[in-house]
Design an enzyme around this catalytic site. Structure first.
Site, PDB file in Angstrom:
ATOM      1  N   ARG A 238       0.032  -3.010 -10.095  1.00  0.00           N
ATOM      2  CA  ARG A 238       0.263  -2.361  -8.803  1.00  0.00           C
ATOM      3  C   ARG A 238       1.070  -3.271  -7.863  1.00  0.00           C
ATOM      4  O   ARG A 238       1.896  -2.808  -7.096  1.00  0.00           O
ATOM      5  CB  ARG A 238      -1.084  -1.973  -8.158  1.00  0.00           C
ATOM      6  CG  ARG A 238      -1.589  -0.633  -8.657  1.00  0.00           C
ATOM      7  CD  ARG A 238      -3.052  -0.463  -8.338  1.00  0.00           C
ATOM      8  NE  ARG A 238      -3.882  -1.148  -9.313  1.00  0.00           N
ATOM      9  CZ  ARG A 238      -5.204  -1.170  -9.270  1.00  0.00           C
ATOM     10  NH1 ARG A 238      -5.839  -0.571  -8.283  1.00  0.00           N
ATOM     11  NH2 ARG A 238      -5.883  -1.784 -10.203  1.00  0.00           N
TER      12      ARG A 238
ATOM     13  N   LEU B  88     -15.075 -28.435 -13.111  1.00  0.00           N
ATOM     14  CA  LEU B  88     -15.263 -26.986 -13.260  1.00  0.00           C
ATOM     15  C   LEU B  88     -15.169 -26.535 -14.717  1.00  0.00           C
ATOM     16  O   LEU B  88     -14.249 -26.920 -15.440  1.00  0.00           O
ATOM     17  CB  LEU B  88     -14.164 -26.273 -12.446  1.00  0.00           C
ATOM     18  CG  LEU B  88     -14.135 -24.755 -12.548  1.00  0.00           C
ATOM     19  CD1 LEU B  88     -15.210 -24.133 -11.674  1.00  0.00           C
ATOM     20  CD2 LEU B  88     -12.768 -24.214 -12.138  1.00  0.00           C
TER      21      LEU B  88
ATOM     22  N   ASP C 152      -7.751  -7.972 -11.235  1.00  0.00           N
ATOM     23  CA  ASP C 152      -7.063  -6.683 -11.425  1.00  0.00           C
ATOM     24  C   ASP C 152      -5.979  -6.483 -10.364  1.00  0.00           C
ATOM     25  O   ASP C 152      -6.086  -6.993  -9.248  1.00  0.00           O
ATOM     26  CB  ASP C 152      -8.108  -5.550 -11.342  1.00  0.00           C
ATOM     27  CG  ASP C 152      -7.594  -4.264 -11.961  1.00  0.00           C
ATOM     28  OD1 ASP C 152      -6.610  -4.302 -12.719  1.00  0.00           O
ATOM     29  OD2 ASP C 152      -8.176  -3.196 -11.658  1.00  0.00           O
TER      30      ASP C 152
ATOM     31  N   ASN D 161      -2.324  -6.621 -11.017  1.00  0.00           N
ATOM     32  CA  ASN D 161      -0.980  -7.189 -11.234  1.00  0.00           C
ATOM     33  C   ASN D 161       0.086  -6.095 -11.328  1.00  0.00           C
ATOM     34  O   ASN D 161       1.182  -6.228 -10.778  1.00  0.00           O
ATOM     35  CB  ASN D 161      -0.940  -7.991 -12.536  1.00  0.00           C
ATOM     36  CG  ASN D 161      -1.815  -9.219 -12.492  1.00  0.00           C
ATOM     37  OD1 ASN D 161      -2.294  -9.596 -11.428  1.00  0.00           O
ATOM     38  ND2 ASN D 161      -2.028  -9.839 -13.635  1.00  0.00           N
TER      39      ASN D 161
ATOM     40  N   ARG E  32     -14.232  -8.393  -8.001  1.00  0.00           N
ATOM     41  CA  ARG E  32     -13.147  -7.607  -8.597  1.00  0.00           C
ATOM     42  C   ARG E  32     -12.090  -7.365  -7.528  1.00  0.00           C
ATOM     43  O   ARG E  32     -12.410  -6.891  -6.431  1.00  0.00           O
ATOM     44  CB  ARG E  32     -13.639  -6.269  -9.150  1.00  0.00           C
ATOM     45  CG  ARG E  32     -12.480  -5.482  -9.792  1.00  0.00           C
ATOM     46  CD  ARG E  32     -12.909  -4.308 -10.641  1.00  0.00           C
ATOM     47  NE  ARG E  32     -11.739  -3.774 -11.341  1.00  0.00           N
ATOM     48  CZ  ARG E  32     -11.745  -3.204 -12.531  1.00  0.00           C
ATOM     49  NH1 ARG E  32     -12.881  -3.089 -13.186  1.00  0.00           N
ATOM     50  NH2 ARG E  32     -10.635  -2.756 -13.081  1.00  0.00           N
TER      51      ARG E  32
ATOM     52  N   SER F 240      -8.705  -7.630 -21.908  1.00  0.00           N
ATOM     53  CA  SER F 240      -9.878  -6.956 -22.478  1.00  0.00           C
ATOM     54  C   SER F 240      -9.584  -6.419 -23.878  1.00  0.00           C
ATOM     55  O   SER F 240      -8.422  -6.300 -24.276  1.00  0.00           O
ATOM     56  CB  SER F 240     -10.308  -5.800 -21.565  1.00  0.00           C
ATOM     57  OG  SER F 240      -9.424  -4.708 -21.721  1.00  0.00           O
TER      58      SER F 240
ATOM     59  N   HIS G 205       2.225  -9.811 -13.615  1.00  0.00           N
ATOM     60  CA  HIS G 205       1.398 -10.715 -14.428  1.00  0.00           C
ATOM     61  C   HIS G 205       1.806 -12.173 -14.189  1.00  0.00           C
ATOM     62  O   HIS G 205       0.965 -13.063 -14.130  1.00  0.00           O
ATOM     63  CB  HIS G 205       1.523 -10.363 -15.908  1.00  0.00           C
ATOM     64  CG  HIS G 205       0.971  -9.001 -16.245  1.00  0.00           C
ATOM     65  ND1 HIS G 205      -0.265  -8.587 -15.815  1.00  0.00           N
ATOM     66  CD2 HIS G 205       1.494  -7.958 -16.942  1.00  0.00           C
ATOM     67  CE1 HIS G 205      -0.487  -7.346 -16.247  1.00  0.00           C
ATOM     68  NE2 HIS G 205       0.564  -6.943 -16.926  1.00  0.00           N
TER      69      HIS G 205
HETATM   70  C1  IPE Z   1      -9.886  -5.024 -16.437  1.00  0.00           C
HETATM   71  O1  IPE Z   1      -8.793  -4.461 -15.849  1.00  0.00           O
HETATM   72  C2  IPE Z   1      -9.448  -6.047 -17.450  1.00  0.00           C
HETATM   73  C3  IPE Z   1      -8.856  -7.266 -16.904  1.00  0.00           C
HETATM   74  C4  IPE Z   1      -8.742  -7.576 -15.644  1.00  0.00           C
HETATM   75  C5  IPE Z   1      -8.389  -8.189 -17.889  1.00  0.00           C
HETATM   76  P1  IPE Z   1      -8.175  -3.093 -16.389  1.00  0.00           P
HETATM   77  O2  IPE Z   1      -7.003  -2.802 -15.510  1.00  0.00           O
HETATM   78  O3  IPE Z   1      -7.910  -3.193 -17.834  1.00  0.00           O
HETATM   79  O4  IPE Z   1      -9.344  -2.063 -16.142  1.00  0.00           O
HETATM   80  P2  IPE Z   1      -9.308  -0.491 -15.984  1.00  0.00           P
HETATM   81  O5  IPE Z   1      -8.492   0.059 -17.127  1.00  0.00           O
HETATM   82  O6  IPE Z   1      -8.674  -0.195 -14.665  1.00  0.00           O
HETATM   83  O7  IPE Z   1     -10.740  -0.072 -16.022  1.00  0.00           O
HETATM   84  C1  IPE Z   2      -4.824  -7.042 -14.445  1.00  0.00           C
HETATM   85  O1  IPE Z   2      -3.849  -6.305 -13.807  1.00  0.00           O
HETATM   86  C2  IPE Z   2      -4.298  -7.817 -15.620  1.00  0.00           C
HETATM   87  C3  IPE Z   2      -4.684  -7.305 -16.935  1.00  0.00           C
HETATM   88  C4  IPE Z   2      -5.510  -6.326 -17.153  1.00  0.00           C
HETATM   89  C5  IPE Z   2      -4.086  -7.935 -18.093  1.00  0.00           C
HETATM   90  P1  IPE Z   2      -3.416  -4.868 -14.296  1.00  0.00           P
HETATM   91  O2  IPE Z   2      -2.278  -5.045 -15.256  1.00  0.00           O
HETATM   92  O3  IPE Z   2      -4.561  -4.097 -14.814  1.00  0.00           O
HETATM   93  O4  IPE Z   2      -2.880  -4.246 -12.958  1.00  0.00           O
HETATM   94  P2  IPE Z   2      -3.059  -2.749 -12.458  1.00  0.00           P
HETATM   95  O5  IPE Z   2      -4.515  -2.433 -12.483  1.00  0.00           O
HETATM   96  O6  IPE Z   2      -2.269  -1.882 -13.386  1.00  0.00           O
HETATM   97  O7  IPE Z   2      -2.498  -2.752 -11.071  1.00  0.00           O
HETATM   98 MG    MG Z   3      -5.870  -2.826 -13.959  1.00  0.00          MG
END
Ligand code: IPE
Ligand code: IPE
Ligand code: MG
Length: 232
Positions: free
Chosen positions: A15, A122, A11, A13, A173, A56, A28
């Site tokens: 931000r 792996l 999580d 990317n 996480r 997700s 990303h």
């Molecule tokens: C969880 O991250 C899903 C992935 C890392 C693929 P999200 O950014 O979607 O989760 P929430 O919305 O903050 O719970």
């Molecule tokens: C995780 O990073 C990647 C995916 C869920 C695809 P985010 O895109 O959720 O990044 P934040 O949480 O907005 O920073």
């Molecule tokens: Mg996120």
């Protein structure tokens, strides 16, 4: 002991990009670079299974341009990065409902899995259009189709995308959020959870080692107790 199975909610990317006033897609892109690094690190640390949450079932709620950027990156990863992973002896598997993806992505996924299926290093599971609730519902549907009305825990496990794999020992996480976001709900019943503030694009092999060191200090009890004079 090195955890056998490590699962990561990658999580942060968005931000990461926001901090730099860049479009989310840049975050990303950077995140994919981290994936490569962490896969290599996990492999050389002797981790047997690495499960990465990449997309997700709820991520479809994001704006169309972000989804498009993610799909382009996925295609890039599956076609251009696969050589290197194949050479590293990594075995790729995808967890999730693939029916929602475009035909070309489905073909690339199949190719990547086929190409690496005999690899013995792996086991890399990429969770794509993955949702734990959906996974459990599908498992029940499939069991009912086969006339299984009263499954045991083992039988239910064997109908999940993770069939045959041990449950994660360690769940990491990134980006400091204290939630599971519909990831591996069944499988993480007794996983050790490690949450780190670093954003996924900033996460390094050294951070993975720190997470493992932290894991090694935990006392796992699985509902039992540790007797005073027994070894940890
Ligand atoms: C969880 O991250 C899903 C992935 C890392 C693929 P999200 O950014 O979607 O989760 P929430 O919305 O903050 O719970
Ligand atoms: C995780 O990073 C990647 C995916 C869920 C695809 P985010 O895109 O959720 O990044 P934040 O949480 O907005 O920073
Ligand atoms: Mg996120």
């Amino acid at each position: 002991m090195i955890p056998v199975h490590v699962a990561i909610i990658m999580d942060g990317n968005g931000r990461w990009a926001k901090k730099r006033s860049l479009p989310r897609a840049y975050g990303h892109k950077q995140g994919v670079k981290t994936v490569k690094k962490i896969v290599k690190a996990a492999n050389s640390l002797g981790i047997k299974v690495l499960t990465l949450y990449a997309f997700s079932t709820e991520n479809w709620k994001r704006p169309e341009n972000e989804i498009k950027a993610l799909m382009t990156l996925l295609k890039y990863f599956l076609s251009k990065e696969i050589d290197e992973l194949a050479k590293e002896n990594v075995k790729i598997k995808v967890l999730g409902d693939l029916s929602k993806f475009s035909e070309d992505i489905k073909i690339d996924i199949e190719k990547a899995c086929k190409r690496t299926c005999d690899n013995t290093g792996l086991k890399l599971n990429i969770a794509l259009n993955y949702g734990a609730r959906q996974e459990i519902l599908y498992a029940f549907e499939a069991m009912l189709d086969q006339g299984i009305k009263k499954p045991t825990e083992e039988v239910l496990s064997s109908f999940l995308y993770t069939a045959g794999l041990p449950d994660p020992d360690l769940l990491i996480r990134t980006s400091g959020e204290f939630r599971i976001s519909n990831f591996l709900l069944w499988q993480i019943a007794y996983s050790e959870i490690y949450i780190v503030d670093k954003l996924w694009p900033d996460f390094t092999a050294q951070d993975l080692e720190i997470a493992i060191k932290n894991f090694q200090k935990r006392q796992r009890r699985f509902g039992s107790i540790v007797l005073e004079n027994s070894k940890k």
